[in-house]
Design an enzyme around this catalytic site. Structure first.
Site, PDB file in Angstrom:
ATOM      1  N   TRP A 199       0.844  -1.188   0.000  1.00  0.00           N
ATOM      2  CA  TRP A 199       0.000   0.000   0.000  1.00  0.00           C
ATOM      3  C   TRP A 199       0.892   1.255   0.000  1.00  0.00           C
ATOM      4  O   TRP A 199       1.893   1.299   0.702  1.00  0.00           O
ATOM      5  CB  TRP A 199      -0.895  -0.009   1.253  1.00  0.00           C
ATOM      6  CG  TRP A 199      -1.694   1.244   1.386  1.00  0.00           C
ATOM      7  CD1 TRP A 199      -2.849   1.540   0.733  1.00  0.00           C
ATOM      8  CD2 TRP A 199      -1.385   2.385   2.198  1.00  0.00           C
ATOM      9  NE1 TRP A 199      -3.278   2.803   1.086  1.00  0.00           N
ATOM     10  CE2 TRP A 199      -2.397   3.346   1.987  1.00  0.00           C
ATOM     11  CE3 TRP A 199      -0.347   2.696   3.083  1.00  0.00           C
ATOM     12  CZ2 TRP A 199      -2.409   4.587   2.623  1.00  0.00           C
ATOM     13  CZ3 TRP A 199      -0.356   3.934   3.713  1.00  0.00           C
ATOM     14  CH2 TRP A 199      -1.391   4.866   3.478  1.00  0.00           C
ATOM     15  N   ASP A 478     -14.272   0.667  -5.200  1.00  0.00           N
ATOM     16  CA  ASP A 478     -13.146   0.462  -4.291  1.00  0.00           C
ATOM     17  C   ASP A 478     -13.169  -0.948  -3.691  1.00  0.00           C
ATOM     18  O   ASP A 478     -14.189  -1.645  -3.732  1.00  0.00           O
ATOM     19  CB  ASP A 478     -13.238   1.506  -3.165  1.00  0.00           C
ATOM     20  CG  ASP A 478     -11.882   1.915  -2.623  1.00  0.00           C
ATOM     21  OD1 ASP A 478     -10.905   1.152  -2.808  1.00  0.00           O
ATOM     22  OD2 ASP A 478     -11.794   2.985  -2.010  1.00  0.00           O
ATOM     23  N   MET A 479     -12.042  -1.366  -3.135  1.00  0.00           N
ATOM     24  CA  MET A 479     -11.942  -2.642  -2.415  1.00  0.00           C
ATOM     25  C   MET A 479     -10.807  -2.477  -1.424  1.00  0.00           C
ATOM     26  O   MET A 479      -9.644  -2.477  -1.809  1.00  0.00           O
ATOM     27  CB  MET A 479     -11.615  -3.769  -3.395  1.00  0.00           C
ATOM     28  CG  MET A 479     -11.703  -5.132  -2.767  1.00  0.00           C
ATOM     29  SD  MET A 479     -10.432  -6.256  -3.282  1.00  0.00           S
ATOM     30  CE  MET A 479     -11.128  -7.812  -2.784  1.00  0.00           C
ATOM     31  N   ASP A 548      -2.979   5.397  -3.015  1.00  0.00           N
ATOM     32  CA  ASP A 548      -3.453   6.361  -2.014  1.00  0.00           C
ATOM     33  C   ASP A 548      -2.349   7.359  -1.691  1.00  0.00           C
ATOM     34  O   ASP A 548      -2.594   8.362  -1.031  1.00  0.00           O
ATOM     35  CB  ASP A 548      -3.869   5.629  -0.733  1.00  0.00           C
ATOM     36  CG  ASP A 548      -5.284   5.080  -0.832  1.00  0.00           C
ATOM     37  OD1 ASP A 548      -5.979   5.403  -1.815  1.00  0.00           O
ATOM     38  OD2 ASP A 548      -5.685   4.329   0.072  1.00  0.00           O
TER      39      ASP A 548
HETATM   40  C1  GLA Z   1      -9.591   3.958  -0.062  1.00  0.00           C
HETATM   41  C2  GLA Z   1      -9.352   4.696  -1.357  1.00  0.00           C
HETATM   42  C3  GLA Z   1      -9.415   6.183  -1.094  1.00  0.00           C
HETATM   43  C4  GLA Z   1     -10.763   6.537  -0.512  1.00  0.00           C
HETATM   44  C5  GLA Z   1     -11.029   5.724   0.731  1.00  0.00           C
HETATM   45  C6  GLA Z   1     -12.434   5.913   1.231  1.00  0.00           C
HETATM   46  O1  GLA Z   1      -8.560   4.141   0.825  1.00  0.00           O
HETATM   47  O2  GLA Z   1      -8.150   4.325  -1.911  1.00  0.00           O
HETATM   48  O3  GLA Z   1      -9.175   6.907  -2.276  1.00  0.00           O
HETATM   49  O4  GLA Z   1     -11.759   6.307  -1.468  1.00  0.00           O
HETATM   50  O5  GLA Z   1     -10.826   4.339   0.507  1.00  0.00           O
HETATM   51  O6  GLA Z   1     -12.702   5.140   2.354  1.00  0.00           O
END
Ligand code: GLA
Length: 739
Positions: A199, A478-479, A548
């Site tokens: 991550w 998302d996941m 992220d």
């Molecule tokens: C993940 C995504 C982020 C955001 C959050 C929301 O971390 O990668 O961009 O959407 O979830 O909970």
């Protein structure tokens, strides 16, 4: 391009202008790999490439002990007779035996490329673009059949492969392993490059030497993962970015996988990729079949940049689908880093309005708009709008956003559920978990059992209804956790080994259905950033949130690494606040944008909070991207300086007609009074005159002499001193006789 069958020798030659791939049927009836690489002349018989020899400790065929599979190069190797290396498949028969001997039966050569039902795959738009060979084999003793498929493309040095195993016998068998691709190479003088990380630091290239034994990466996380990517390059030792031979193998799949290379005692190499056999066990009753995902082999003799450009073009044109595949992507504003889940309609509209003033085109409402979702302990699964936050529902908010002249998008995380949710209270058996055992949590959430059709029905109804209500233009899917305790309450003990793959199939089916219902919808995939960034997902979602980690310096590495295997238009990249929320690093807003331009581009911040001067700069950035995204996203991309090896990074995109280019140069730490160095540009027309930075040069000068960019006063190509400084140069051509 053609596929020639040499009947006497039982050999198949697949070729196009750049590559040849030769398959021969071995004396024992199994498929052999005779050649893969640069185009060679066709000949009636390549049997001289089949080895007959006698070595100590070797096992051979009883009627000719000099023939051993282990001394030959196999195409879909079996295990347990004369080859004891890792096999491409494993079938367990009723008596417990695992030995199979597939015998060639027949073949078909057709124009075009058939699709793979329920699975993502490359496609053709016209049957003349490709030819497909299907090789049919049967194991006489059990009746089990194997079909190997190969597609060669006219315009790409690419072979797409898959395998199908059909139980035409009269007893059930267990399929314990079925690779999509296996290929034996005559030597192992390659270096292996994998794309690994975690991550916030996805897809860093990692190079390894190959030797005797197995080099392997994979995922058992239920998704392709940030840890390792289902994309591997094998390059010759001297191959660099601009010269030399290499090939890559990509698995078109978003679940568990392996990619591995096995060096044997004689200097040869077996490469394979496919669904991870760990956690996979597929019961095949008589009449049933199993289709593997597709794998793509891409070849070059012109270095890694050329390899990547083939992949970029191929994926943009023949893997991505629908209206968005090569359309310029909307510049978006996402509220996540601005508000997290703490917002109401007024706050959202205020952020969107400011985005519109900046020229942004799409507003995306992220996590927190549904259920009891004020933090990440509750609400997932309850896909009903939270009317405390959005009293007029998604439809009401969407209308207000659209009335501002913006497109509107919404965040979903369909595959997940919190313990504290109405959905879990009602359907505790809908999560993946082992009865009687603890359920592990990830981000306080559990994974829904997507292998179940009732889960699929619920999610489809909810997503369809919300997309329709909001007339959404965009969905971020998302996941945010990996799968653990992969056990389905709906599957029999014998079928638990199907759950991981059925999950992926149903996940694809949900995408497919929503795409059919809403063909204009733009999907952006996300899995805590780039944890499900693979060739499979590109078939459904043309873009994926790259990471992220939005820090500009980190993003240089992430986007540089991602560009090896994925097109620029697929990389979600945004400008966020400084200090950065993930790293605390402070970078100028110009550099944050200069990095995010090389992706889909957008903002992940509240533009009401920036200074007037910054806001003016943001407006210019948006205007710049609107003007140049066509070249950046759909042009030919060149990596010039690697941030993994240097204090600098440079890359550029050139339009297909070479009229226009965007070149970006990034300095990580300040280097006062630095040494001299030139960056040589690439991909321009040597004979054309180009304008850059107000001056005029021939393409040949920019490419052969290069430009020297420095913070030294008095020098021509000057950038300011300081850390994290960057500059983007626009390059326009002018015809020689033009003005
Ligand atoms: C993940 C995504 C982020 C955001 C959050 C929301 O971390 O990668 O961009 O959407 O979830 O909970």
């Amino acid at each position: 391009m053609d596929i020639i069958y040499h009947g006497k020798a039982k050999q198949f030659h697949l070729f196009n202008d750049r590559i040849s791939y030769v398959i021969g049927i071995f004396p024992n009836g199994e498929p052999g790999q005779l050649y893969y690489g640069k185009r060679i002349h066709d000949r009636e018989d390549y049997s001289y490439l089949i080895n007959y020899e006698f070595r100590a400790m070797m096992v051979g065929k009883p009627d000719n002990e000099c023939f051993s599979l282990e001394m030959n190069r196999c195409e879909y190797p079996s295990f347990g007779t004369t080859d004891l290396r890792d096999p491409a498949f494993e079938i367990v028969y009723k008596n417990g035996s695992k030995v199979t001997n597939f015998q060639y039966v027949s073949h078909e050569i057709t124009d075009g490329k058939p699709g793979l039902p329920g699975l993502p795959a490359l496609y053709t738009e016209d049957d003349k673009e490709a030819k497909t060979l299907k090789l049919n084999f049967v194991d006489d003793l059990t009746g089990v059949e194997l079909v190997l498929s190969y597609t060669i493309f006219r315009d790409y040095p690419v072979i797409a492969r898959n395998a199908l195993i059909r139980n035409s016998g009269d007893e059930k068998v267990m399929l314990e392993k079925a690779m999509s691709l296996s290929i034996d190479l005559p030597d192992r003088d390659y270096r292996w490059i994998q794309f690994s990380g975690a991550w916030a630091r996805e897809k860093y290239p990692v190079e390894r030497e190959l030797t005797e034994g197995i080099t392997k990466i994979g995922s058992m996380r239920g998704h392709s993962s940030a840890n390792h990517n289902p994309f591997v390059i094998l390059k010759r030792k001297n191959t660099d970015e601009f010269s030399g031979e290499a090939f890559s193998a990509a698995l078109v799949y978003s679940g568990n996988f392996i990619s591995q290379a096995e060096g044997d005692a004689y200097g040869t190499l077996r490469f394979m990729t496919g669904i991870n056999p760990e956690g996979f066990s597929w019961k095949l009753d008589p009449g049933e079949e199993f289709q593997t995902p597709e794998a793509i082999l891409t070849w070059t003799e012109n270095g890694l940049n050329d390899l990547s450009r083939t992949i970029h073009r191929l994926y943009r044109k023949r893997l991505s689908r629908g209206v968005w595949k090569e359309k310029e992507r909307p510049i978006l504003l996402n509220n996540w880093e601005a508000t997290n889940m703490d917002f109401d309609e007024e706050a959202v509209l205020k952020i969107a309005k400011r985005g519109k003033e900046a020229g942004v085109e799409l507003f995306v409402l992220d996590d927190g708009w549904f259920g009891k979702r004020d933090d990440d302990f509750s609400g997932l699964g309850d896909w009903f709008v939270n009317t405390d936050k959005l009293p007029e529902g998604i439809g009401g908010l969407a209308k207000k956003i659209r009335d501002m002249g913006l497109m509107f998008g919404l965040w979903f995380e369909p595959e997940m559920v919190n313990e504290d949710s109405d959905l879990f209270r009602k359907h505790p058996d809908w999560v993946l978990s082992v009865p009687g055992r603890e359920r592990s949590l990830g981000r306080h959430q559990m994974v829904l059992d997507m292998s179940r059709d009732d889960v699929w029905d619920y999610l489809y109804e909810r997503m369809h209804s919300l997309i329709a209500e909001g007339q959404l233009d965009y969905v971020k899917w998302d996941m945010n956790r990996t799968i653990s305790e992969c056990f389905s309450a709906a599957a029999s003990p014998e079928e638990q080994g199907k759950v991981y793959h059925r999950y992926v199939l149903n996940f694809y089916r949900l995408y497919e259905r929503l795409i059919a219902d809403f063909p204009e919808l733009l999907f952006e995939s996300c899995a805590s950033g780039g944890s499900r960034f693979d060739a499979g997902i590109m078939y459904y979602a043309p873009q994926t949130w790259g990471s992220d980690d939005t820090d500009a310096v980190e993003r240089l590495k992430i986007q540089y690494g991602t560009s090896y295997g994925y097109p620029i238009a697929s990389i979600g990249a945004h400008v966020s606040v400084s200090p950065n929320q993930q790293t605390g690093r402070m970078t100028p807003i110009s550099t944050r944008a200069n990095v995010a331009y090389f992706g889909t581009f957008g903002y992940e911040m509240d533009l009401n909070e920036v200074s007037d001067a910054e806001f003016e700069e943001i407006k210019k950035q948006v205007a710049f991207m609107k003007e140049n995204r066509g070249v950046i996203q759909n042009g030919d991309f060149y990596r010039l300086i690697s941030p993994f090896e240097d204090n600098y990074c440079a890359w550029m995109s050139v339009s297909e007609d070479r009229e226009k280019a965007v070149f970006a140069y990034y300095k990580i730490l300040s280097e006062p009074n630095s040494g001299r160095r030139k960056v040589r540009l690439k991909g321009l027309d040597p004979d054309r005159l180009y304008y850059i930075d107000g001056r005029e040069f021939y393409g040949s000068e920019l490419m052969e002499i290069g430009v020297e960019i420095t913070e030294t006063p008095g020098m021509e190509w000057k950038i300011p001193s300081g850390d994290f400084i960057s500059k983007v140069f626009l390059i326009h051509s002018r015809e020689k006789n033009g003005s």
